[in-house]
Every structure is written in structure tokens, then in C-alpha cells.
Motif scaffolding. Structure first.
Motif, PDB file in Angstrom:
ATOM      1  N   MET A   1       0.843  -1.201   0.000  1.00 26.95           N
ATOM      2  CA  MET A   1       0.000   0.000   0.000  1.00 26.95           C
ATOM      3  C   MET A   1       0.875   1.247   0.000  1.00 26.95           C
ATOM      4  N   SER A   2       0.303   2.357  -0.407  1.00 27.39           N
ATOM      5  CA  SER A   2       1.083   3.577  -0.563  1.00 27.39           C
ATOM      6  C   SER A   2       1.211   4.317   0.765  1.00 27.39           C
ATOM      7  N   LEU A   3       2.213   5.173   0.858  1.00 25.03           N
ATOM      8  CA  LEU A   3       2.349   6.016   2.047  1.00 25.03           C
ATOM      9  C   LEU A   3       1.140   6.931   2.192  1.00 25.03           C
ATOM     10  N   ASP A   4       0.587   7.364   1.065  1.00 25.40           N
ATOM     11  CA  ASP A   4      -0.629   8.186   1.108  1.00 25.40           C
ATOM     12  C   ASP A   4      -1.747   7.464   1.853  1.00 25.40           C
ATOM     13  N   GLN A   5      -1.880   6.163   1.578  1.00 27.74           N
ATOM     14  CA  GLN A   5      -2.915   5.379   2.269  1.00 27.74           C
ATOM     15  C   GLN A   5      -2.592   5.260   3.754  1.00 27.74           C
ATOM     16  N   ILE A   6      -1.319   4.965   4.022  1.00 26.51           N
ATOM     17  CA  ILE A   6      -0.908   4.728   5.403  1.00 26.51           C
ATOM     18  C   ILE A   6      -1.060   5.993   6.253  1.00 26.51           C
ATOM     19  N   MET A   7      -0.894   7.147   5.626  1.00 27.12           N
ATOM     20  CA  MET A   7      -0.964   8.413   6.359  1.00 27.12           C
ATOM     21  C   MET A   7      -2.394   8.968   6.491  1.00 27.12           C
ATOM     22  N   THR A   8      -3.375   8.155   6.107  1.00 27.50           N
ATOM     23  CA  THR A   8      -4.763   8.623   6.132  1.00 27.50           C
ATOM     24  C   THR A   8      -5.184   9.288   7.448  1.00 27.50           C
ATOM     25  N   PRO A   9      -4.827   8.725   8.607  1.00 27.74           N
ATOM     26  CA  PRO A   9      -5.296   9.368   9.849  1.00 27.74           C
ATOM     27  C   PRO A   9      -4.858  10.832   9.979  1.00 27.74           C
ATOM     28  N   TYR A  10      -3.642  11.150   9.536  1.00 26.06           N
ATOM     29  CA  TYR A  10      -3.175  12.535   9.647  1.00 26.06           C
ATOM     30  C   TYR A  10      -3.930  13.439   8.682  1.00 26.06           C
ATOM     31  N   ARG A  11      -4.199  12.885   7.497  1.00 23.80           N
ATOM     32  CA  ARG A  11      -4.963  13.660   6.515  1.00 23.80           C
ATOM     33  C   ARG A  11      -6.386  13.881   7.025  1.00 23.80           C
ATOM     34  N   ALA A  12      -6.936  12.860   7.659  1.00 24.54           N
ATOM     35  CA  ALA A  12      -8.284  12.996   8.214  1.00 24.54           C
ATOM     36  C   ALA A  12      -8.297  14.095   9.278  1.00 24.54           C
TER      37      ALA A  12
ATOM     38  N   GLU B   1     -16.815  12.914   7.637  1.00 24.54           N
ATOM     39  CA  GLU B   1     -15.399  12.566   7.685  1.00 24.54           C
ATOM     40  C   GLU B   1     -14.818  12.319   6.294  1.00 24.54           C
ATOM     41  N   GLY B   2     -15.662  11.961   5.354  1.00 26.63           N
ATOM     42  CA  GLY B   2     -15.219  11.851   3.963  1.00 26.63           C
ATOM     43  C   GLY B   2     -14.398  10.613   3.645  1.00 26.63           C
ATOM     44  N   MET B   3     -14.209   9.746   4.631  1.00 22.86           N
ATOM     45  CA  MET B   3     -13.476   8.501   4.357  1.00 22.86           C
ATOM     46  C   MET B   3     -13.979   7.407   5.284  1.00 22.86           C
ATOM     47  N   SER B   4     -13.709   6.157   4.903  1.00 19.65           N
ATOM     48  CA  SER B   4     -14.246   5.038   5.661  1.00 19.65           C
ATOM     49  C   SER B   4     -13.331   4.686   6.830  1.00 19.65           C
ATOM     50  N   LEU B   5     -13.885   3.977   7.809  1.00 23.01           N
ATOM     51  CA  LEU B   5     -13.060   3.490   8.909  1.00 23.01           C
ATOM     52  C   LEU B   5     -11.998   2.519   8.399  1.00 23.01           C
ATOM     53  N   ASP B   6     -12.348   1.767   7.363  1.00 25.97           N
ATOM     54  CA  ASP B   6     -11.371   0.870   6.744  1.00 25.97           C
ATOM     55  C   ASP B   6     -10.136   1.639   6.283  1.00 25.97           C
ATOM     56  N   GLN B   7     -10.375   2.782   5.661  1.00 22.82           N
ATOM     57  CA  GLN B   7      -9.252   3.608   5.200  1.00 22.82           C
ATOM     58  C   GLN B   7      -8.459   4.146   6.391  1.00 22.82           C
ATOM     59  N   ILE B   8      -9.194   4.618   7.387  1.00 22.30           N
ATOM     60  CA  ILE B   8      -8.543   5.249   8.541  1.00 22.30           C
ATOM     61  C   ILE B   8      -7.708   4.231   9.321  1.00 22.30           C
ATOM     62  N   MET B   9      -8.137   2.979   9.314  1.00 17.95           N
ATOM     63  CA  MET B   9      -7.437   1.944  10.077  1.00 17.95           C
ATOM     64  C   MET B   9      -6.285   1.293   9.292  1.00 17.95           C
ATOM     65  N   THR B  10      -5.948   1.856   8.155  1.00 21.09           N
ATOM     66  CA  THR B  10      -4.891   1.279   7.308  1.00 21.09           C
ATOM     67  C   THR B  10      -3.599   0.937   8.062  1.00 21.09           C
ATOM     68  N   PRO B  11      -3.096   1.794   8.951  1.00 22.94           N
ATOM     69  CA  PRO B  11      -1.827   1.449   9.614  1.00 22.94           C
ATOM     70  C   PRO B  11      -1.889   0.121  10.381  1.00 22.94           C
ATOM     71  N   TYR B  12      -3.022  -0.174  11.012  1.00 24.05           N
ATOM     72  CA  TYR B  12      -3.130  -1.431  11.764  1.00 24.05           C
ATOM     73  C   TYR B  12      -3.171  -2.627  10.825  1.00 24.05           C
ATOM     74  N   ARG B  13      -3.875  -2.411   9.696  1.00 26.00           N
ATOM     75  CA  ARG B  13      -3.947  -3.489   8.711  1.00 26.00           C
ATOM     76  C   ARG B  13      -2.564  -3.735   8.112  1.00 26.00           C
ATOM     77  N   ALA B  14      -1.820  -2.657   7.893  1.00 25.41           N
ATOM     78  CA  ALA B  14      -0.459  -2.793   7.358  1.00 25.41           C
ATOM     79  C   ALA B  14       0.410  -3.575   8.339  1.00 25.41           C
ATOM     80  N   PHE B  15       0.228  -3.283   9.613  1.00 24.90           N
ATOM     81  CA  PHE B  15       0.972  -4.023  10.636  1.00 24.90           C
ATOM     82  C   PHE B  15       0.625  -5.510  10.596  1.00 24.90           C
TER      83      PHE B  15
END
Lengths: 234, 234
Positions: free
Chosen positions: A119-130, B117-131
Motif C-alpha cells: 500500500m502507498s504512504l498516502d494510504q498509510i498516512m490517512t489518519p493525519y490527513r483525516a 469525515e469523507g473517508m471510511s473506517l477501513d481507510q482510517i485503520m490502514t496502519p493497523y492493517r499494514a501491521f
């Protein structure tokens, strides 16, 4: 433009990358280097003052499990009260620019579909963008420093200039804004030499130009500037 | 199945939602409720032991600025050494199931394109999924508890059952796996009544059934079970 760099790194004194970035930021005007793990206690009012006076706020950190180290989250959780960010229709960070400087030991190519991380860094950084979206801030592209210690000296020189531009070049990163930034930096450079004779100044300026002409991207940019083009690069 | 619930909440004693979820988990077998902010000091070896013995690991927390409170990140940064997670080709968490229980004061409808919020919780939780992906874990869908305090009693009863199923129902959440879970729970319930006469047991069982029949989704599930269908629900 006033820039606040909120740096998070639990072992900053052992980080060559942070040392390099700090040295790059040091000579710049109106830049506050704010290392959160060095704060003995977080004074919320003082932090709010710092945030309010800034035009650009940058979170800078190494990637620890796909987000900032715990220290930054602790700072965010403590400082970013709902009422400060968006409560009572008061948006204290509205229209400020929001940047992210992310350093990582992984190569950039890992961060894409099909790469090791998938996945991209853009995706990973979603919480900060939110967060920035909620605060009605202007979101800048992420500035990534990947595998700093593998970089050659010319690459590091380019990184230094790019980082300085990220800190205070006008947003967005258009050709015009780049040109203005370089002109301003060159002028500042020459003005510092005002006591010496013009010949020396020009010599140094020549050296400066030669140095940056080594760097591919800047070279291209300068060529385009010479051609008088003024389309946006992106 | 052994489940480890890693709970992060800096003011857990003031949280009705956490209190409710803890009560729901309490009667369950092989479930460890592990509140990270209550740890005086993080003993990395002990944490590794806890993680290794678990078949399912759940991170549970309220959404603080689009991620877990700082306490969980501190725990992760401390416990999840590279060598423990994926170093030297050793994947200590491999094939364990990874769940997220996220509680939020926002309505769920906010978390979508076009929502506040303009984005899904799935998107927001990306860092945990990446882990979890890095650790070669099996990623379960997110379990969300939105606006707990607005829920009616029947909604809370449904939440309780759904949460218990999330804790130890076999993955994935297919109709067969649901049916097995309910059968197991009913059997356990009846076996606890073995000293009393059958008539009483059946009465209580009837009451239990009536209670769950009030709940729409469970009702549908039971109807489908009665019809003998065994397609997966999802």
C-alpha cells in the motif's frame, strides 16, 4: 511565512537523518524546530500559541509501525482538544498548511500495490490527513526521506534543498513558486556577501549554480526557467 | 480458541462503553482482557508470552484523532520489536487472527465519501492493517461501536451478542460458523442448569430464545437456520 516543525523521534540523538534535517532547517528564518519528546511537560496553552502563530505546520517523524512514534500521538492527544480544532465552530488551524515529513528505512518502491508493503504512504498516512481535513487545513503532499544512509552526497544535497523548499516555499510546488524560492535564496546569499567585491560574489554565485546544476531535477527546472516557461510542473 | 483483547483507553473508568464491553467479555472462557494504560511497566517478555498463546488478538480502543490513543501506540512501539514480528524470517504472530474493536462518538454514516469525515473506517485503520499484513496475520473486519449511549436496550443486547461472537466465533462470520456458535452457547447455558429439572431449563431456554428473537438480525439468522440454508451470509 512561519513554519512549525513538530518533530517526533524517541532517540533523536542517534538519528543521522534527523540530524541532517535539523542542520538543513537551522539557517532558515521563521522556522521553529519543536521536538516533542524533549518537552518535559506539555503546556497546552503554549502549544496552542505555537500552533496559532504558524502558517505551515509540519509533522516530522520516522515510520514506526506505519505511523508516528507514540510521542507524537501523545502530543496530539494532549494538545489537540476538540474545542481548539473544531469545537464551537472555532477552527484555530483553518487555512494553515499541513505537511508531513516521513523518514523510513524501507525503499519507496515497497509502498505500492505489488510492493512488499502493498500500500502507498498516502494510504498509510490517512489518519493525519483525516485530522487536517477536520481542522480545515490545506494538505500538502507527503515529503518522504527513504533510506537516507544509502544516499550519495549529491542525492543528500538535493534532499537538503528539497527539504528547505518543503519548509517555506509557497504552496503549491509550481514552477513559478520554485523560481521565486530560488531567486529569493540567491538574493539572500548575495546580500550576505555585500561587503566583499562583486567579483567574489559572482564567483561564489557561479559555484552555487554549478553545484545545483549537478542535480538532475533542479537542472531541468533551471533549464525550464531559462526558457521562460511558466507552466506548472504539476 | 484463546483471545487476547488489548484495550487502550486513558480514562477507562469513565467509559460506559468499555464497561459494557468488559462485562460482555467477562463470562467468556479463554479471553484475556488486557488494559495497556493499567500496566505499570511494560514487560516485553511477558507481553510476548501473552501474544504467543493467543489465537486471536484484538486491539480495542476509542477513536482519538483517527487512531488509537497514544497508550496503544506506546505499547505497540515497545512490544512489537522487528525481530519478534518479522525479523530473521521468524513470524511470531503468523496465522493468528487480528481484530479491531473501534468505539466512536460519531455516527457510522459520517465515515464514507460524502459524509462528514469523507473517508471510511477501513481507510482510517490502514496502519493497523499494514501491521497485521507485515506480521502475516489473518485480518478480520473491523467491529465498530458507534454512539453507544444512544443505543436502545435491544440494540445493546444485540451489540453484546455480536461482540461476544467477534471475540470467539470461528472466522469468517459465515452462517455455519454463527450457527455453531449459537448452538455452543445454548448448550453451555443448558449444561449450567443440569441440577435443576428439565422443565425449568426449558422455560429459561424459551426466555433466552424470546430475547434473541426480539433482535432483528439474529431473528433473520435463526429463521435461515430453521430453513436449513447453509449459504454463507457474506
Amino acid at each position: 511565512m512561519k513554519t512549525l516543525i513538530v518533530v517526533s523521534h524517541p532517540e533523536i540523538n542517534n538519528s543521522q537523518t534527523e540530524e541532517f534535517l535539523q542542520q538543513a532547517a537551522k539557517p532558515m528564518e521563521d522556522v521553529t524546530w519543536h521536538h516533542v519528546e524533549s518537552l518535559e511537560k506539555i503546556d497546552v496553552d503554549a502549544e496552542h500559541k505555537l500552533l496559532k502563530q504558524a502558517d505551515r505546520i509540519i509533522f516530522q517523524f520516522p515510520l514506526y509501525w506505519y505511523s508516528a512514534p507514540a510521542g507524537l500521538k501523545h502530543w496530539i492527544d494532549t494538545v489537540m482538544g476538540r474545542n481548539f480544532v473544531y469545537g464551537d465552530e472555532q477552527y484555530n488551524l483553518e487555512d494553515k498548511e499541513f505537511g508531513l515529513v516521513v523518514t523510513t528505512g524501507m525503499p519507496l518502491k515497497d509502498f505500492q500495490v505489488g510492493g512488499t508493503e502493498g500500500m502507498s504512504l498516502d494510504q498509510i498516512m490517512t489518519p493525519y490527513r483525516a485530522f487536517a481535513k477536520r481542522a480545515k487545513m490545506i494538505i500538502m503532499p507527503i515529503f518522504t526521506v527513504a533510506q537516507f544512509w544509502y544516499q550519495t552526497e549529491p542525492q543528500q544535497m538535493k534532499l537538503l534543498i528539497d527539504y528547505q523548499r518543503y519548509i517555506n516555499q509557497k504552496y503549491p510546488d509550481s514552477l513559478n513558486n520554485r523560481q521565486d524560492w530560488f531567486e529569493h535564496e540567491l538574493t539572500k546569499f548575495v546580500s550576505r556577501l555585500s561587503d566583499e567585491d562583486e567579483r567574489n560574489a559572482n564567483l561564489v554565485l557561479e559555484t552555487f549554480r554549478e553545484q545545483i546544476e549537478d542535480l538532475d531535477q533542479l537542472n531541468d527546472t533551471l533549464k525550464m526557467i531559462k526558457k521562460g516557461e511558466d507552466d506548472n510542473l504539476e
